[in-house]
Design a protein around this motif. Structure first.
Motif, PDB file in Angstrom:
ATOM      1  N   HIS A 105     -10.368   9.217  -7.384  1.00 20.17           N
ATOM      2  CA  HIS A 105      -8.939   9.515  -7.261  1.00 20.17           C
ATOM      3  C   HIS A 105      -8.109   8.293  -7.680  1.00 20.17           C
ATOM      4  N   ALA A 106      -8.261   7.891  -8.915  1.00 20.73           N
ATOM      5  CA  ALA A 106      -7.580   6.687  -9.389  1.00 20.73           C
ATOM      6  C   ALA A 106      -6.067   6.827  -9.359  1.00 20.73           C
ATOM      7  N   ASP A 107      -5.557   8.064  -9.370  1.00 23.45           N
ATOM      8  CA  ASP A 107      -4.108   8.268  -9.375  1.00 23.45           C
ATOM      9  C   ASP A 107      -3.482   8.067  -8.007  1.00 23.45           C
ATOM     10  N   ILE A 108      -4.284   7.884  -6.946  1.00 23.55           N
ATOM     11  CA  ILE A 108      -3.698   7.659  -5.623  1.00 23.55           C
ATOM     12  C   ILE A 108      -4.262   6.386  -4.989  1.00 23.55           C
ATOM     13  N   VAL A 109      -4.387   5.338  -5.786  1.00 19.87           N
ATOM     14  CA  VAL A 109      -4.929   4.066  -5.301  1.00 19.87           C
ATOM     15  C   VAL A 109      -4.073   3.514  -4.157  1.00 19.87           C
ATOM     16  N   GLU A 110      -2.775   3.644  -4.256  1.00 18.69           N
ATOM     17  CA  GLU A 110      -1.892   3.110  -3.221  1.00 18.69           C
ATOM     18  C   GLU A 110      -2.181   3.759  -1.870  1.00 18.69           C
ATOM     19  N   GLU A 111      -2.424   5.092  -1.884  1.00 21.82           N
ATOM     20  CA  GLU A 111      -2.746   5.778  -0.637  1.00 21.82           C
ATOM     21  C   GLU A 111      -4.103   5.345  -0.092  1.00 21.82           C
ATOM     22  N   LEU A 112      -5.043   5.084  -1.002  1.00 22.37           N
ATOM     23  CA  LEU A 112      -6.364   4.653  -0.557  1.00 22.37           C
ATOM     24  C   LEU A 112      -6.287   3.329   0.183  1.00 22.37           C
ATOM     25  N   LEU A 113      -5.394   2.441  -0.267  1.00 28.41           N
ATOM     26  CA  LEU A 113      -5.261   1.138   0.367  1.00 28.41           C
ATOM     27  C   LEU A 113      -4.797   1.271   1.809  1.00 28.41           C
ATOM     28  N   HIS A 114      -4.207   2.399   2.171  1.00 25.50           N
ATOM     29  CA  HIS A 114      -3.739   2.637   3.528  1.00 25.50           C
ATOM     30  C   HIS A 114      -4.613   3.658   4.247  1.00 25.50           C
ATOM     31  N   ASP A 115      -5.813   3.844   3.769  1.00 21.26           N
ATOM     32  CA  ASP A 115      -6.812   4.708   4.408  1.00 21.26           C
ATOM     33  C   ASP A 115      -6.449   6.187   4.380  1.00 21.26           C
ATOM     34  N   ARG A 116      -5.510   6.575   3.518  1.00 21.58           N
ATOM     35  CA  ARG A 116      -5.072   7.965   3.558  1.00 21.58           C
ATOM     36  C   ARG A 116      -6.104   8.939   3.024  1.00 21.58           C
ATOM     37  N   CYS A 117      -7.068   8.430   2.278  1.00 17.32           N
ATOM     38  CA  CYS A 117      -8.070   9.338   1.729  1.00 17.32           C
ATOM     39  C   CYS A 117      -9.236   9.560   2.691  1.00 17.32           C
ATOM     40  N   ILE A 118      -9.354   8.731   3.707  1.00 19.04           N
ATOM     41  CA  ILE A 118     -10.468   8.912   4.643  1.00 19.04           C
ATOM     42  C   ILE A 118      -9.977   9.157   6.060  1.00 19.04           C
ATOM     43  N   ARG A 119      -8.668   9.196   6.261  1.00 21.50           N
ATOM     44  CA  ARG A 119      -8.117   9.389   7.598  1.00 21.50           C
ATOM     45  C   ARG A 119      -7.330  10.691   7.683  1.00 21.50           C
ATOM     46  N   ASP A 120      -7.444  11.347   8.830  1.00 19.94           N
ATOM     47  CA  ASP A 120      -6.639  12.522   9.104  1.00 19.94           C
ATOM     48  C   ASP A 120      -5.203  12.068   9.394  1.00 19.94           C
ATOM     49  N   PRO A 121      -4.191  12.578   8.685  1.00 22.31           N
ATOM     50  CA  PRO A 121      -2.827  12.071   8.851  1.00 22.31           C
ATOM     51  C   PRO A 121      -2.228  12.314  10.233  1.00 22.31           C
ATOM     52  N   LEU A 122      -2.689  13.348  10.948  1.00 21.99           N
ATOM     53  CA  LEU A 122      -2.114  13.642  12.265  1.00 21.99           C
ATOM     54  C   LEU A 122      -2.723  12.768  13.356  1.00 21.99           C
ATOM     55  N   THR A 123      -4.045  12.727  13.427  1.00 22.08           N
ATOM     56  CA  THR A 123      -4.717  12.059  14.544  1.00 22.08           C
ATOM     57  C   THR A 123      -5.145  10.625  14.245  1.00 22.08           C
ATOM     58  N   GLY A 124      -5.251  10.281  12.962  1.00 23.00           N
ATOM     59  CA  GLY A 124      -5.739   8.956  12.598  1.00 23.00           C
ATOM     60  C   GLY A 124      -7.245   8.842  12.600  1.00 23.00           C
ATOM     61  N   LEU A 125      -7.957   9.906  12.995  1.00 20.56           N
ATOM     62  CA  LEU A 125      -9.415   9.886  12.947  1.00 20.56           C
ATOM     63  C   LEU A 125      -9.891  10.035  11.509  1.00 20.56           C
ATOM     64  N   PHE A 126     -11.179   9.771  11.279  1.00 25.27           N
ATOM     65  CA  PHE A 126     -11.749  10.030   9.968  1.00 25.27           C
ATOM     66  C   PHE A 126     -11.657  11.524   9.677  1.00 25.27           C
ATOM     67  N   ASN A 127     -11.452  11.850   8.392  1.00 25.95           N
ATOM     68  CA  ASN A 127     -11.265  13.248   8.019  1.00 25.95           C
ATOM     69  C   ASN A 127     -12.590  13.908   7.615  1.00 25.95           C
ATOM     70  N   ARG A 128     -12.484  15.164   7.174  1.00 30.21           N
ATOM     71  CA  ARG A 128     -13.673  15.950   6.871  1.00 30.21           C
ATOM     72  C   ARG A 128     -14.456  15.360   5.690  1.00 30.21           C
ATOM     73  N   GLY A 129     -13.733  14.867   4.657  1.00 31.46           N
ATOM     74  CA  GLY A 129     -14.421  14.281   3.513  1.00 31.46           C
ATOM     75  C   GLY A 129     -15.254  13.073   3.911  1.00 31.46           C
ATOM     76  N   TYR A 130     -14.670  12.206   4.746  1.00 29.18           N
ATOM     77  CA  TYR A 130     -15.401  11.031   5.218  1.00 29.18           C
ATOM     78  C   TYR A 130     -16.567  11.461   6.107  1.00 29.18           C
ATOM     79  N   LEU A 131     -16.314  12.490   6.925  1.00 24.98           N
ATOM     80  CA  LEU A 131     -17.364  12.995   7.817  1.00 24.98           C
ATOM     81  C   LEU A 131     -18.596  13.424   7.042  1.00 24.98           C
ATOM     82  N   GLU A 132     -18.405  14.199   5.972  1.00 24.64           N
ATOM     83  CA  GLU A 132     -19.545  14.720   5.224  1.00 24.64           C
ATOM     84  C   GLU A 132     -20.374  13.586   4.627  1.00 24.64           C
TER      85      GLU A 132
END
Length: 285
Positions: A105-132
């Protein structure tokens, strides 16, 4: 043969000198441009590593506190050291996951730097993608080390009815507080994820079935003690249903272990909710 005058020779030399100078300037300009790009790339890498370093520093701090309490003999020191090494390896694996996600996901590098790709935005826990990815990784590690691994699936009972009664914002509050509770009551080595909706999954490395089941029962009982309020309205009678499965006893793959835990959760709900059910042993024909 054409003979040039001294002035012509001088002019020719000056022309050649200027051309060489221009060529050197162009070369320097390209080098400066490359250095600026490298600086930008390094700044992005430093920022990402800084975030992970803070997490690692926190984990190491927690481990050091445990070491001070547990180091009483050689056997306990070796066990604790192995635990710290496992945490460091997990951090390395997490960085590898972040790198893979960055490439995908090179187009969302800025979000990755803030853990948005591995964190659930509501709870802050790891999300389903990270879980798998994490479940596959932990199963592989447990198989390699010939260790067991526990999986706990948690679901909030009657969550839809709760939302209909108090509203979706109150429902979000319950999910956030439950996520914080599950994270707080878990070991540093455990992985807590929001699987989806009101469903959560906990991965417990190197845990026996009895330890996993006891932890699930503890969570079930303690959830009922949570004192939550939405504005001036108390949010009472929150209960959870829980399914438990163990690698390799209930399955030898990430998908199999999760499916067995999820099936146990379904039985817990069908048996009246607010209970812990352990997965049944698979039958091989």
């Amino acid at each position: 043969m054409i003979l040039m005058t001294k002035s012509e020779v001088k002019m020719q030399e000056e022309k050649i000198s200027k051309e060489r100078l221009l060529w050197k300037l162009e070369k320097l300009r390209l080098e400066v441009s490359n250095l600026k790009q490298e600086q930008t790339d390094l700044e992005l890498s430093v920022e990402s590593l800084s975030l992970r370093a803070q997490q690692l520093e926190y984990l190491l701090s927690q481990s050091n506190e445990k070491l001070e309490a547990e180091i009483s003999n050689r056997q306990s020191r070796e066990k604790t050291l192995q635990f710290v090494i496992a945490l460091l390896l997990r951090e390395k694996a997490d960085l590898e996951i972040m790198l893979e996600t960055t490439i995908e996901h090179a187009d969302i590098v800025e979000e990755l730097l803030h853990d948005r790709c591995i964190r659930d935005p509501l709870t802050g826990l790891f999300n389903r993608g990270y879980l798998e990815k994490s479940l596959h990784r932990e199963i592989s590690r447990a198989q390699q080390n010939q260790r067991s691994l526990g999986a706990i699936v948690v679901d909030v009972d009657h969550f839809k009815r709760f939302n209909d009664t108090f509203g979706h914002e109150a429902g979000d509050l319950v999910l956030c507080e439950l996520a914080r509770f599950l994270q707080t009551e878990s070991r540093p080595a455990d992985i807590v994820c929001r699987y989806g909706g009101e469903e959560f999954l906990l991965i417990l490395p190197e845990s026996s079935l009895q330890v996993t089941q006891n932890h699930a029962e503890y969570l079930r009982q303690q959830v009922k003690q949570l004192q939550l309020h939405y504005g001036d309205r108390p949010l009472n009678n929150i209960t959870i249903s829980v399914g438990v499965a163990l690698f390799p006893q209930h399955g030898t793959t990430a998908q199999a272990v999760f499916q067995m835990a999820d099936a146990a959760l379904y039985r817990a709900k069908s048996q009246g909710r607010d209970r812990v059910v352990v997965a049944e042993l698979p039958v091989f024909e």
